[in-house]
Write an enzyme that holds these catalytic residues in place. Structure first.
Site, PDB file in Angstrom:
ATOM      1  N   CYS A 186       0.866  -1.182   0.000  1.00 40.26           N
ATOM      2  CA  CYS A 186       0.000   0.000   0.000  1.00 40.26           C
ATOM      3  C   CYS A 186       0.899   1.228   0.000  1.00 40.26           C
ATOM      4  CB  CYS A 186      -0.898  -0.015   1.235  1.00 40.26           C
ATOM      5  SG  CYS A 186      -1.925   1.453   1.418  1.00 40.26           S
ATOM      6  N   GLY A 187       0.836   2.024  -1.059  1.00 47.12           N
ATOM      7  CA  GLY A 187       1.719   3.178  -1.196  1.00 47.12           C
ATOM      8  C   GLY A 187       1.469   4.259  -0.173  1.00 47.12           C
ATOM      9  N   ASN A 188       0.205   4.689  -0.030  1.00 45.42           N
ATOM     10  CA  ASN A 188      -0.102   5.697   0.984  1.00 45.42           C
ATOM     11  C   ASN A 188       0.119   5.141   2.392  1.00 45.42           C
ATOM     12  OD1 ASN A 188      -0.772   7.838  -0.725  1.00 45.42           O
ATOM     13  ND2 ASN A 188      -2.891   7.165  -0.921  1.00 45.42           N
ATOM     14  N   ASN A 209      -7.335  -3.941  -8.286  1.00 45.48           N
ATOM     15  CA  ASN A 209      -7.745  -2.567  -8.012  1.00 45.48           C
ATOM     16  C   ASN A 209      -8.049  -1.890  -9.345  1.00 45.48           C
ATOM     17  OD1 ASN A 209      -6.976  -2.480  -5.001  1.00 45.48           O
ATOM     18  ND2 ASN A 209      -5.090  -3.170  -5.974  1.00 45.48           N
ATOM     19  N   CYS A 230      -5.440   6.286  -3.634  1.00 45.05           N
ATOM     20  CA  CYS A 230      -4.753   4.996  -3.539  1.00 45.05           C
ATOM     21  C   CYS A 230      -3.346   5.194  -4.079  1.00 45.05           C
ATOM     22  CB  CYS A 230      -5.499   3.931  -4.339  1.00 45.05           C
ATOM     23  SG  CYS A 230      -4.592   2.369  -4.525  1.00 45.05           S
TER      24      CYS A 230
END
Length: 261
Positions: free
Chosen positions: A74-76, A170, A198
């Site tokens: 998950c980037g964030n 996604n 996202c």
């Protein structure tokens, strides 16, 4: 069982953060994580992360979707857990951490965190969409009037289609605003809804847009939750390296929640 937590967001993609360096929260059940992420009966979040102790790097990131299941990168989330590590006193201006997809570097400057993502080595061009993995699998579709779309409905149809139902994907709907700016809305698997932004989806959408270019690219990505920046270097043969995701990562609040064991 009483759990102390902190909540962070960036931008609008919100997460529950638990300091698990002593291993106290390693046995949390799927039901417990789902309850904490529930926006009506729990704390409310798009996902939950454990900050685990590491002997090799500053910390380890363990990420769970809002459905309670451990998930891909998950980037964030990676940017928010870096801010959390700074606030815990583990790091100052730079972090080296391990996530499910390998090692990452993050750099902090004021309220922003820049996260280095893993290289992309395959971009699949289909008739109506582009498919690639930026730590998590993404479907990217370019269209007009993204503001007016029912992203939850359209995203769910694609995510649950025969092609993607088993592993999930996604789904990103992208509108080009000008030669340096795109607008992205994302339906996330595991949340099974649209999120306000996202990180891996923003990276996937930006890469899908500039994949025919060469050299260093800088893209501004607008989302419902705010703006993120992506910098990357595009090579031939569907290879993209030096991918950096940058934006705000803010503390929201902290507290405790009592769960049945």
């Amino acid at each position: 069982m009483v759990i102390s937590f902190s909540k962070y967001q960036g931008p609008g993609n919100d997460f529950i953060l638990l300091d698990n360096r002593e291993g106290k929260w390693q046995g949390l059940s799927v039901a417990s994580i789902r309850h904490m992420c529930d926006r009506h009966f729990g704390i409310g979040a798009d996902g939950l992360m454990l900050l685990n102790k590491s002997t090799e790097v500053d910390f380890e990131m363990q990420y769970y979707n809002a459905d309670g299941n451990e998930s891909s990168m998950c980037g964030n989330g990676g940017r928010c857990i870096t801010a959390f590590a700074r606030d815990l006193g583990i790091i100052r201006h730079e972090a080296h951490f391990r996530a499910i997809d390998g090692l990452h570097i993050a750099i902090l400057a004021k309220d922003e965190v820049a996260l280095k993502m893993n290289d992309v080595r395959e971009i699949i061009q289909k008739d109506t969409f582009i498919q690639l993995n930026t730590g998590s699998p993404h479907y990217v579709h370019f269209t007009d009037y993204v503001h007016e779309m029912d992203v939850k409905k359209e995203g769910a149809l694609i995510r649950n289609s025969p092609l993607f139902k088993e592993e999930g994907i996604n789904v990103n709907f992208v509108e080009v605003l000008d030669d340096q700016t795109i607008f992205v809305r994302t339906y996330e698997r595991g949340v099974e809804d649209e999120t306000l932004s996202c990180g891996t989806g923003v990276c996937a959408s930006a890469i899908a847009w500039v994949k025919h270019q060469r050299g260093e690219q800088q893209i501004q990505v607008k989302t419902l939750g705010g703006t993120l920046g992506v910098r990357c270097t595009v090579h031939g043969q569907d290879t993209v390296s030096d991918i950096w995701l940058k934006g705000r990562a803010d503390f929201v609040f902290s507290g405790t929640i009592e769960l049945a064991v």
